[in-house]
Design an enzyme around this catalytic site. Structure first.
Site, PDB file in Angstrom:
ATOM      1  N   GLY A 154     -31.757  27.374  15.937  1.00 48.73           N
ATOM      2  CA  GLY A 154     -30.875  27.314  17.399  1.00 48.73           C
ATOM      3  C   GLY A 154     -29.659  26.376  17.155  1.00 48.73           C
ATOM      4  O   GLY A 154     -29.075  26.198  16.219  1.00 48.73           O
ATOM      5  N   VAL A 155     -29.604  25.658  18.158  1.00 46.59           N
ATOM      6  CA  VAL A 155     -28.262  24.738  18.403  1.00 46.59           C
ATOM      7  C   VAL A 155     -28.620  23.464  18.281  1.00 46.59           C
ATOM      8  O   VAL A 155     -30.043  22.889  18.682  1.00 46.59           O
ATOM      9  CB  VAL A 155     -27.801  25.003  19.863  1.00 46.59           C
ATOM     10  CG1 VAL A 155     -26.486  24.064  20.258  1.00 46.59           C
ATOM     11  CG2 VAL A 155     -27.284  26.519  19.968  1.00 46.59           C
ATOM     12  N   GLY A 156     -28.007  22.543  17.723  1.00 46.34           N
ATOM     13  CA  GLY A 156     -28.150  21.060  17.856  1.00 46.34           C
ATOM     14  C   GLY A 156     -28.537  20.391  16.388  1.00 46.34           C
ATOM     15  O   GLY A 156     -28.479  20.845  15.627  1.00 46.34           O
ATOM     16  N   GLY A 195     -33.109  31.710  24.625  1.00 40.78           N
ATOM     17  CA  GLY A 195     -33.606  32.613  23.614  1.00 40.78           C
ATOM     18  C   GLY A 195     -34.917  32.255  23.028  1.00 40.78           C
ATOM     19  O   GLY A 195     -35.591  32.985  22.174  1.00 40.78           O
ATOM     20  N   ASN A 227     -32.032  22.604  30.359  1.00 43.06           N
ATOM     21  CA  ASN A 227     -31.059  23.885  30.300  1.00 43.06           C
ATOM     22  C   ASN A 227     -31.941  24.983  30.787  1.00 43.06           C
ATOM     23  O   ASN A 227     -31.629  25.506  31.821  1.00 43.06           O
ATOM     24  CB  ASN A 227     -30.734  24.014  28.724  1.00 43.06           C
ATOM     25  CG  ASN A 227     -30.027  22.719  28.363  1.00 43.06           C
ATOM     26  OD1 ASN A 227     -29.073  22.112  28.933  1.00 43.06           O
ATOM     27  ND2 ASN A 227     -30.415  22.281  27.038  1.00 43.06           N
ATOM     28  N   GLU A 263     -29.348  33.950  17.739  1.00 38.95           N
ATOM     29  CA  GLU A 263     -28.487  34.261  18.931  1.00 38.95           C
ATOM     30  C   GLU A 263     -27.262  33.404  18.745  1.00 38.95           C
ATOM     31  O   GLU A 263     -26.079  33.909  19.365  1.00 38.95           O
ATOM     32  CB  GLU A 263     -29.199  33.950  20.349  1.00 38.95           C
ATOM     33  CG  GLU A 263     -29.830  32.362  20.289  1.00 38.95           C
ATOM     34  CD  GLU A 263     -30.391  32.292  21.574  1.00 38.95           C
ATOM     35  OE1 GLU A 263     -30.792  33.137  22.370  1.00 38.95           O
ATOM     36  OE2 GLU A 263     -31.001  30.942  21.972  1.00 38.95           O
TER      37      GLU A 263
END
Lengths: 498, 498
Positions: free
Chosen positions: A264-266, A383, A379, A289
């Site tokens: 994922g992100v971060g 996904g 948020n 994603e």
């Protein structure tokens, strides 16, 4: 290249207008479906012009649908003038978040894989206007997206009218990176023919009826991507434990090779990808994603086979790096519609290892990804559910504490469940790894408390668990009147510590 | 036909022995993987002999893995003598349930689609012996299952040794009804090539290395299936609302035709299938895990195109009816491995409409399917998660109250989450339908309270919701200290009524 050079279908040049003129086409009460997935590939000049129009006293409220989160020119600017009535399927930002948590914006948080299908089949209402950022418009009217694909193919197909922002700050070399494939609607559709992340199954531009294009606007604004979070010692600890777990269970056990990864992100995701880079794995593939900076390191090190995602969302420096080496990097990257990148069918088939971040985890392995204290959304599920539910192996990561130790991320009971005990296979904190596969809830409680909780909270967790076993028992020993007492204490006293 | 006639590979006749002799092959501490999915197609004489052996003082404790729940000769008999140490992936029965809720049996409740893959890939430990009920053993050693397929292909493939119960009470006409296809392990496997419920993609018997067969036992015991639950007025009310909802949204809206349906087990499911039978829909297809009596009515009425499942689990009368007309009914029915019937890939592709029963639903649309008061497990998640997560449309049904009105099935907060707000599209009670698609949690609360809750509980739910909005607010207004107060009141006073 000018905007005019990028509109290859010349009869469409008559539709070129200013963003202010295009914004006037957006009527009060309509549904606007915009490109963008994370802060990449979203429209910028038209939303800014719309916000300005509202700020100047022309009240417009719209329903806003995007691929996922978008940059502040869209969500934040429109939310700040109260122009958003309803929001699907995900968001990030102070203003929009506050409006949602105040009940001023209606927000339905949707598994990102389902957005396009639900939009096509009417779950999300009628789509009036699509606003799409493009690299170019081709001779046949089809559209080359920019740094994300998201749900744009469906938005373009379903909306009554389409506004295009041709962004000359996005390099023409993006052309060819996209793989546009739209599944039929159910029932009885054909298989999505992907058996490897590197496979291309579609075309490089999004089909669009030129007659639907109602405006073309010039843009040269860069994606406002988020800076790379610093990699903390805690994130490094998580990464170390996770890579150790991979090493123990991959070779000859679960897999012979490292399977396709979803990351994922971060900061934690970056640290984990850094750990994988530093390991001796090669031929790594990503089925995810989003694509972040770490991918460029993997490419430079010759360790990446392919990265498939729906969005290219590096930091500002990462974006510069990408643009500088675009000819090299584009060979290893494919951008797909989010209904493909996040498809249950493909994730399940490929046997993806999903790695997602948890907001909190309870001692039985349920995960909250979205709501602090059960009520305030951060948020959305994004996904994470698409991947965790259908991954071969589903891993959740979190630091064991937050806010200087006043919050334990391991709690007796999570206040909101996004991922149930049934699909959380492994939990990792900087304290260690809890491998939950095959374990009874009572066994899970022990391994989560002993391996993952912060030492400052272990005694209190053990005490809760022991009393739950003694006083109530059951398959999942559970104290109705104390389940959320840690959260209540935090709300009252600012700490979960007893 | 005798047992000997049904063992077509004659060199295996040397393995024929009594159940008591076969039970002696089961050593203490091993993992036994048995056929069976619901009370159909499970082994009977060997488990009974094993229970007798333990009862007579030979202490054996095993780990028991099956396809899903099984009949009482297996779970109940073994649990009653304390012979089960660990249980995967689902169960039904008083004795086994009590042992699990007492913490005497370790139970990990697994999405049924994942059992075979997880067994193949070592998540569930080593499989020592498979015990499989068969209609016949073919010349090549392959095995024709009986009334369910479950995870037997994988159990036979992975176990060190295989014990076969050849059941002469199961008619030879079952041969040909099964479609045995085992996907490769990830990563990079091929698509499962099903695009319609009626498609056959495999063979009619399960491959088995004859050298692995360590015993063959005679059986003539019928499946102990459960009687048809009486269709209550409440179930009829639910069915009426659901069929009304279908009629409103299918024609020309979501679908032109009625899509493949998934329907579960029990009184509500029967009532719903009865409602569909009484409607003017034809060409109905079922893509489900179980087939119940209603299917025979649909076949007799000429309304069924095809029913695909992993288990044929009618009532005792339904089983008699099936056997009497087996030549007709078998043409419309396909029995597949549960990793195909419950496959995320196929459910997602076919656009199945999933209809499952909830134990309780909260005002924001989260569903508890498994644990009363958060701690006591009833059965398990079974296939409900496989279907709800990947269905095109996911519907949950429940009566609005239980136990003479002392329990509200609509509560402020469910005590265990099996299906999250993200994949619960529609809730139906005998009071009405809540169509949650596209709604914000605040909107969901209103529609669930007003349309689905029992009038006796509506005021209390409205009061909770209003105070949650006023005192705490947020995207999901939520009172930490009152979320489970209804359940606590029920535990103390025997009623949720204020």
């Amino acid at each position: 290249m000018s905007t005019e050079d990028r509109v290859l279908r010349k009869d469409l040049l008559s539709k070129v207008m200013t963003a202010r003129e295009a914004a006037r086409l957006i009527r009060d009460g309509i549904t606007l479906a915009c490109s963008g997935f994370t802060s990449c590939g979203y429209p910028k000049v038209v939303p800014l012009a719309l916000a300005e129009r509202v700020r100047k006293g022309d009240p417009v409220r719209i329903n806003l649908i995007t691929g996922a989160s978008v940059g502040e020119e869209l969500d934040e600017e429109l939310a700040s003038v109260g122009a958003i009535a309803r929001r699907y399927p995900y968001q990030t930002g102070d203003m929009i978040g506050r409006a949602i948590n105040d009940g001023a914006v209606m927000y339905h948080d949707i598994h990102l894989s389902r957005v396009a299908e639900q939009a096509r089949c009417g779950f999300l209402g009628h789509l009036d206007i699509a606003v799409i950022e493009a690299t170019a418009i081709m001779e046949d009217g089809s559209i080359i997206p920019t740094t994300s694909v998201g749900a744009s193919p469906t938005f373009i197909h379903k909306a009554d009218g389409v506004i295009i922002e041709v962004n000359t700050a996005q390099p023409m070399e993006l052309a060819g990176m996209h793989d546009i494939y739209t599944p039929e609607n159910p029932p009885r559709r054909q298989p999505i023919p992907i058996t490897d992340p590197s496979q291309r199954i579609g075309r490089t531009s999004i089909p669009c009826d030129p007659g639907k294009i109602i405006a073309i606007c010039r843009s040269d604004m860069l994606d406002k991507t988020r800076p790379l979070a610093a990699i903390s010692e805690t994130s490094q600890g998580i990464a170390r434990h996770l890579v150790g777990f991979f090493n123990r269970c991959v070779r000859g056990k679960l897999y012979d090779d490292l399977p396709p990864l979803q990351s994922g992100v971060g900061g934690i995701a970056n640290a984990v990808m850094g750990g994988i880079l530093a390991s001796d794995w090669t031929g790594i593939s990503l089925w995810a994603e989003v694509i972040q900076d770490a991918i460029f390191d993997l490419i430079d090190a010759g360790k990446l086979a392919c990265a498939s995602a729906t969005s290219l969302t590096p930091s500002p420096e990462g974006l510069t790096r990408f643009y500088r080496n675009i000819e090299t990097y584009r060979e290893k990257i494919i951008l797909r519609p989010q209904e493909i990148s996040n498809s249950a069918e493909v994730i399940n088939r490929l046997g993806v290892v999903a790695m997602n971040t948890a907001l909190e985890v309870d001692i039985y392995g349920n995960v909250n990804s979205t709501h602090t204290l059960g009520n305030c959304v951060i948020n959305g599920i994004g996904g994470s559910g698409d991947f965790s539910r259908n991954a071969f192996l589903s891993i959740f990561m979190t630091p064991s504490t937050a806010r200087g130790g006043t919050i334990s991320r391991i709690v007796p009971c999570v206040t909101h469940v996004d991922h149930t005990e049934h699909e959380v296979h492994v939990v990792v904190t900087e304290q260690g790894v809890a491998d939950l596969r095959g374990l009874d809830p009572r066994e899970r409680a022990e391994v989560i408390i002993e391996n993952c909780a912060h030492p400052d909270y272990r005694d209190a967790l053990r005490d809760y668990y022991r009393r739950a076993v003694k006083n109530v028992g059951g398959h999942i020993p559970f104290l109705l009147d104390e389940a959320f007492s840690w959260h209540a204490r935090y709300r009252e006293r600012g700490t979960m510590l007893p």
